[in-house]
Write a protein that holds these residues in place. Structure first.
Motif, short mmCIF file in Angstrom:
data_model
loop_
_atom_site.label_atom_id
_atom_site.label_comp_id
_atom_site.label_asym_id
_atom_site.label_seq_id
_atom_site.Cartn_x
_atom_site.Cartn_y
_atom_site.Cartn_z
N ARG A 257 37.20 -93.17 12.90
CA ARG A 257 36.28 -92.29 11.94
C ARG A 257 35.36 -93.71 11.62
NH1 ARG A 257 36.95 -88.00 9.32
NH2 ARG A 257 39.35 -87.36 9.93
N VAL A 258 34.12 -93.07 10.63
CA VAL A 258 32.96 -94.24 10.83
C VAL A 258 33.06 -93.97 9.37
CG1 VAL A 258 30.73 -94.56 10.77
CG2 VAL A 258 31.68 -94.27 12.32
N ASN A 259 32.91 -92.66 9.01
CA ASN A 259 33.26 -92.51 7.75
C ASN A 259 34.16 -91.95 6.18
OD1 ASN A 259 29.53 -92.08 7.22
ND2 ASN A 259 30.18 -90.79 9.45
N PRO A 260 34.75 -91.67 5.14
CA PRO A 260 35.57 -91.40 5.18
C PRO A 260 36.01 -90.43 5.06
CG PRO A 260 33.64 -92.81 3.40
CD PRO A 260 33.11 -92.34 4.48
N PRO A 261 37.09 -90.16 5.19
CA PRO A 261 37.54 -88.58 5.01
C PRO A 261 37.43 -87.87 4.08
CG PRO A 261 39.62 -90.40 5.09
CD PRO A 261 38.24 -91.08 4.53
N GLY A 262 37.20 -86.28 4.27
CA GLY A 262 36.03 -85.79 3.84
C GLY A 262 34.92 -85.85 3.67
N THR A 263 34.04 -86.25 4.60
CA THR A 263 32.60 -86.88 4.66
C THR A 263 31.85 -85.96 4.93
OG1 THR A 263 32.56 -89.15 4.76
CG2 THR A 263 30.31 -88.00 5.78
N ALA A 264 32.81 -84.85 6.23
CA ALA A 264 32.13 -83.45 6.71
C ALA A 264 31.95 -82.42 5.47
CB ALA A 264 33.11 -83.45 7.89
N GLU A 265 33.20 -82.44 5.22
CA GLU A 265 33.40 -80.95 4.03
C GLU A 265 32.54 -81.15 2.73
OE1 GLU A 265 36.37 -80.88 6.57
OE2 GLU A 265 36.38 -82.69 4.97
N ARG A 266 32.20 -83.05 2.07
CA ARG A 266 31.21 -83.35 1.45
C ARG A 266 29.70 -82.64 2.31
NH1 ARG A 266 32.00 -88.93 -0.95
NH2 ARG A 266 29.71 -88.71 -1.67
N GLN A 267 29.37 -82.84 2.83
CA GLN A 267 28.19 -82.52 3.66
C GLN A 267 27.99 -81.00 4.51
OE1 GLN A 267 25.74 -84.50 4.13
NE2 GLN A 267 24.70 -83.27 5.67
N ALA A 268 29.17 -80.63 3.91
CA ALA A 268 29.14 -78.88 3.95
C ALA A 268 28.64 -78.30 2.85
CB ALA A 268 30.77 -78.20 4.42
N GLY A 269 29.42 -78.88 1.49
CA GLY A 269 29.32 -78.24 0.66
C GLY A 269 27.67 -78.59 0.39
N ARG A 270 26.90 -79.98 0.74
CA ARG A 270 25.12 -80.52 0.54
C ARG A 270 24.58 -79.63 1.15
NH1 ARG A 270 24.19 -85.04 -0.91
NH2 ARG A 270 22.12 -85.40 0.31
N LEU A 271 25.01 -79.02 2.73
CA LEU A 271 23.89 -78.11 3.44
C LEU A 271 24.08 -76.71 2.44
CD1 LEU A 271 23.09 -76.74 5.84
CD2 LEU A 271 24.80 -76.83 6.78
N ARG A 272 25.27 -76.32 2.02
CA ARG A 272 25.43 -74.67 1.47
C ARG A 272 24.41 -75.02 -0.59
NH1 ARG A 272 31.52 -73.11 2.06
NH2 ARG A 272 30.86 -71.47 3.65
N GLU A 273 24.26 -76.05 -0.77
CA GLU A 273 23.65 -76.30 -2.27
C GLU A 273 22.12 -75.95 -1.49
OE1 GLU A 273 22.61 -79.25 -4.98
OE2 GLU A 273 24.43 -79.63 -4.56
N LEU A 274 21.21 -76.87 -0.35
CA LEU A 274 20.46 -76.67 -0.02
C LEU A 274 19.15 -75.34 0.64
CD1 LEU A 274 20.35 -80.01 2.05
CD2 LEU A 274 18.51 -79.86 -0.01
N LEU A 275 20.81 -74.21 1.14
CA LEU A 275 20.11 -73.06 1.45
C LEU A 275 20.48 -72.35 0.62
CD1 LEU A 275 22.98 -72.99 5.03
CD2 LEU A 275 20.92 -73.04 4.88
N GLY A 276 21.05 -72.72 -0.96
CA GLY A 276 20.95 -71.92 -1.76
C GLY A 276 19.79 -71.77 -2.37
#
Length: 276
Positions: A257-276
């Motif tokens: 892992r290069v990024n901290p655990p949970g980074t992908a899940e945080r990114q999912a939230g960022r994407l959903r916020e932008l799509l919203g």
């Protein structure tokens, strides 16, 4: 002399200069983009980037030598108001640097709009990595449903006035020189002709800007006087780059892992916020 290894190259750092040796990928293309950027910026915006010193395309591996510029990377520390303003000032100057008649002969940068759309469709066909959880998979489905709608996928690749784009939003490539209160740019392997909205999305959506919590994207974007058309395009480009990063993070191997655990899940939230 210090030596730093990256995925595509090795950097050798001396007191006054830096040698970059290209080892993987399309090394000639990487070198040519880097050298073209350094020479263009040295001619039209001296001081924004390293000065080109020498290029050896026939060396094994091919090599570029450039001056060493002072400063510390923005990545990994809070980007305060002074650094944010300096970053915007540097990028504004860089985008405007290359005259239109010269810029028209510069190829479109890699992984611009059309390239990313095609890459995302390929990745979608493969599916996310096995470690991707339900939150990531659901956000990827929503992102691909957005991409399948008429809009960005069928829009011109470089609409409006072209700019010279550095092509990499990693904050590690932006060096803060506290003594001069300015920022300089390094690493132009993916540089080329682009548009301002896409390049701003490249920076605001790069994982380096938010994983450490130190970069205020809203304050940064507020430094630019965008047209109404650029505001619309910026929103769409941010969605595109956020979706790209979600796929990248879904492929990350948990064992390396290069990024901290949970980074992908945080990114999912960022994407959903932008799509919203």
């Amino acid at each position: 002399m210090n030596s730093v290894r990256w995925s595509t190259h090795v950097i050798e750092i001396r007191d006054d200069d830096v040698t970059k040796r290209y080892r993987k990928g399309d090394v000639r293309a990487l070198l040519d983009r880097e050298w073209r950027a350094l020479t263009l910026l040295d001619a039209h915006a001296p001081g924004l980037a390293p000065t080109p010193i020498a290029v050896d395309r026939d060396a094994v591996p091919p090599t570029v030598v450039m001056s060493r510029v002072p400063g510390v990377p923005l990545r990994g520390s809070p980007v305060d108001a002074a650094r944010t303003a300096a970053l915007a000032e540097t990028l504004d100057a860089l985008y405007r640097a290359v005259p239109y008649d010269r810029l028209a002969r510069v190829p479109v940068r890699p992984d611009h709009q059309a390239g990313l759309v095609a890459r995302l469709r390929t990745w979608h066909g493969r599916g996310p990595g096995p470690a991707a959880g339900s939150v990531v998979r659901a956000a990827l489905r929503e992102g691909m449903a957005w991409l399948d709608r008429p809009g960005l996928a069928t829009a011109p690749d470089v609409p409006g006035a072209p700019v010279f784009g550095p092509g990499d939003g990693n904050l590690a490539n932006y060096l803060w020189d506290e003594g001069a209160s300015r920022i300089r740019v390094v690493d132009f392997e993916d540089s080329g002709r682009s548009d301002r909205a896409f390049e701003l999305a490249e920076i605001t959506e790069h994982v380096s800007g938010w994983v450490d919590g130190g970069f205020d994207a809203t304050a940064f974007l507020g430094c630019f006087d965008l047209t109404a058309e650029e505001h619309v395009r910026l929103r769409e480009c941010r969605r595109l780059l956020a979706l790209t990063w979600l796929f990248i993070l879904s492929f990350e191997d948990p064992a390396h892992r290069v990024n901290p655990p949970g980074t992908a899940e945080r990114q999912a939230g960022r994407l959903r916020e932008l799509l919203g």
